[in-house]
Design an enzyme around this catalytic site. Structure first.
Site, PDB file in Angstrom:
ATOM      1  N   ASN A  88       0.804  -1.228   0.000  1.00 31.06           N
ATOM      2  CA  ASN A  88       0.000   0.000   0.000  1.00 31.06           C
ATOM      3  C   ASN A  88       0.833   1.272   0.000  1.00 31.06           C
ATOM      4  O   ASN A  88       0.422   2.278  -0.577  1.00 31.06           O
ATOM      5  CB  ASN A  88      -0.921  -0.028   1.231  1.00 31.06           C
ATOM      6  CG  ASN A  88      -1.505   1.345   1.529  1.00 31.06           C
ATOM      7  OD1 ASN A  88      -2.428   1.797   0.862  1.00 31.06           O
ATOM      8  ND2 ASN A  88      -0.952   2.037   2.530  1.00 31.06           N
ATOM      9  N   SER A 140      -4.163   2.412  -8.757  1.00 32.38           N
ATOM     10  CA  SER A 140      -4.960   3.633  -8.854  1.00 32.38           C
ATOM     11  C   SER A 140      -5.675   3.683 -10.196  1.00 32.38           C
ATOM     12  O   SER A 140      -5.205   3.104 -11.186  1.00 32.38           O
ATOM     13  CB  SER A 140      -4.016   4.838  -8.736  1.00 32.38           C
ATOM     14  OG  SER A 140      -4.636   6.014  -9.224  1.00 32.38           O
ATOM     15  N   TYR A 153       3.634   8.796 -11.432  1.00 37.02           N
ATOM     16  CA  TYR A 153       2.675   8.051 -10.608  1.00 37.02           C
ATOM     17  C   TYR A 153       1.811   7.125 -11.466  1.00 37.02           C
ATOM     18  O   TYR A 153       1.639   5.942 -11.146  1.00 37.02           O
ATOM     19  CB  TYR A 153       1.809   9.059  -9.845  1.00 37.02           C
ATOM     20  CG  TYR A 153       0.814   8.455  -8.913  1.00 37.02           C
ATOM     21  CD1 TYR A 153       1.199   8.003  -7.656  1.00 37.02           C
ATOM     22  CD2 TYR A 153      -0.532   8.323  -9.264  1.00 37.02           C
ATOM     23  CE1 TYR A 153       0.281   7.439  -6.783  1.00 37.02           C
ATOM     24  CE2 TYR A 153      -1.460   7.773  -8.408  1.00 37.02           C
ATOM     25  CZ  TYR A 153      -1.052   7.331  -7.165  1.00 37.02           C
ATOM     26  OH  TYR A 153      -1.959   6.774  -6.306  1.00 37.02           O
ATOM     27  N   LYS A 157       1.746   3.078 -11.281  1.00 36.04           N
ATOM     28  CA  LYS A 157       0.529   2.342 -10.913  1.00 36.04           C
ATOM     29  C   LYS A 157       0.096   1.395 -12.033  1.00 36.04           C
ATOM     30  O   LYS A 157      -0.487   0.333 -11.768  1.00 36.04           O
ATOM     31  CB  LYS A 157      -0.588   3.324 -10.546  1.00 36.04           C
ATOM     32  CG  LYS A 157      -0.353   4.062  -9.218  1.00 36.04           C
ATOM     33  CD  LYS A 157      -0.147   3.116  -8.055  1.00 36.04           C
ATOM     34  CE  LYS A 157      -0.395   3.763  -6.705  1.00 36.04           C
ATOM     35  NZ  LYS A 157      -0.019   2.885  -5.585  1.00 36.04           N
TER      36      LYS A 157
END
Ligand SMILES: NC(=O)c1ccc[n+]([C@@H]2O[C@H](COP(=O)([O-])OP(=O)(O)OC[C@H]3O[C@@H](n4cnc5c(N)ncnc54)[C@H](O)[C@@H]3O)[C@@H](O)[C@H]2O)c1
Length: 246
Positions: A88, A140, A153, A157
């Site tokens: 996580n 995400s 990011y 992801k």
């Protein structure tokens, strides 16, 4: 969806989605190994999990320091195996390709890809040997649809989804499931502090449920994937986004 007799390791457990996982897992009967780099928030998470009846081992560490990670985890996990791994922990270095430094790109790939792979390498062999295990990676919606000013990011992801599917193929024959949740906008301390209201509203307008998620709403899906009820789900990417990203 009970998690009794299971031991779960949760990264980034000090706040936000990680802490919500710690609380939900504790409520469902799991014992926990909680990791975070922030000792103050980690202590609060440990207390919350213990108040819910969980036996908790806590480690304050920087997950990206891979060299020292194995030794620290070996010590903490020597006596009891890890049944459930929740990858996580995360952070962001926003920017379009023009603004993003290569060092920032590497950092983001490190925490979202290298750290999960490292932990999988550490814990998957025992899960396979015991013929039971659960790995849940927190991805995400940006990993599915991309994001203009979130190059690092969204790339990381998306990579985490590739990692999920590859490890699912490897681990499935030995009774280990590997899944990802693709979280939507979630009301965590980082989002509350760092994201401008305008950007939140832009996403909420695109979200059929018309609001952000609460961290527990993501954690409950992660807990489901960790449970016996999800025994025939692997290599799945479950959007938990209020419909954002459809
Ligand atoms: N909040 C959202 O809107 C949202 C949406 C989609 C996906 N996610 C993903 O969910 C996960 C959790 O997000 P969040 O919003 O709860 O984050 P957060 O920033 O609120 O919490 C992350 C936790 O991870 C810890 N952490 C970060 N880097 C670490 C490191 N190197 N070593 C040890 N601990 C470290 C932090 O100290 C913090 O406690 C992340 O992977 C994030 O990318 C969040």
């Amino acid at each position: 969806m009970r998690l009794e007799y299971r031991r779960a390791l949760i990264t980034g457990a000090g706040q936000g989605i990680g802490r919500a996982c710690a609380e939900v897992f504790a409520e469902r009967g799991a014992d926990l190994v909680l990791l975070d780099r922030n000792p103050e928030t980690l202590e609060i998470a440990v207390k919350a999990a213990m108040d819910r009846g969980s036996k908790v081992t806590a480690l304050t560490l920087d997950l990206t320091d891979l060299e020292s990670l194995e030794g620290k985890l070996d010590q903490a996990c020597r006596d009891l195996p890890i049944d459930i791994l929740v990858n996580n922990a995360g952070f962001d270095r926003p920017g379009t390709s023009a603004r993003l430094e290569m060092s920032g790109f590497s950092e983001v790939l490190g925490i979202h890809l290298s750290v999960p792979l490292f932990l999988i390498k550490l814990f998957l062999p025992t899960m396979k040997a015991r013929k039971w295990g659960r790995i849940i990676n927190v991805s995400s919606i940006y990993g599915l649809i991309g994001a203009k000013a979130e190059v690092a990011y969204s790339t990381a992801k998306a990579g985490l989804i590739g990692l999920t599917k590859s490890i699912a193929r490897e681990a499935g024959p030995r009774g280990v499931t590997v899944n990802a949740v693709a979280a939507g906008l979630t009301r965590t301390p980082t989002i509350e502090k760092m994201m401008a209201e305008k950007y939140k509203q832009d996403i909420i307008i695109e979200t059929p449920l018309g609001r952000m998620a609460e961290p527990e709403e993501i954690a409950r899906v992660i807990a489901f994937l960790a449970s016996e009820d999800a025994s025939y789900i692997t290599a799945a990417v479950i959007p938990v986004s209020g419909g954002w990203g459809i």
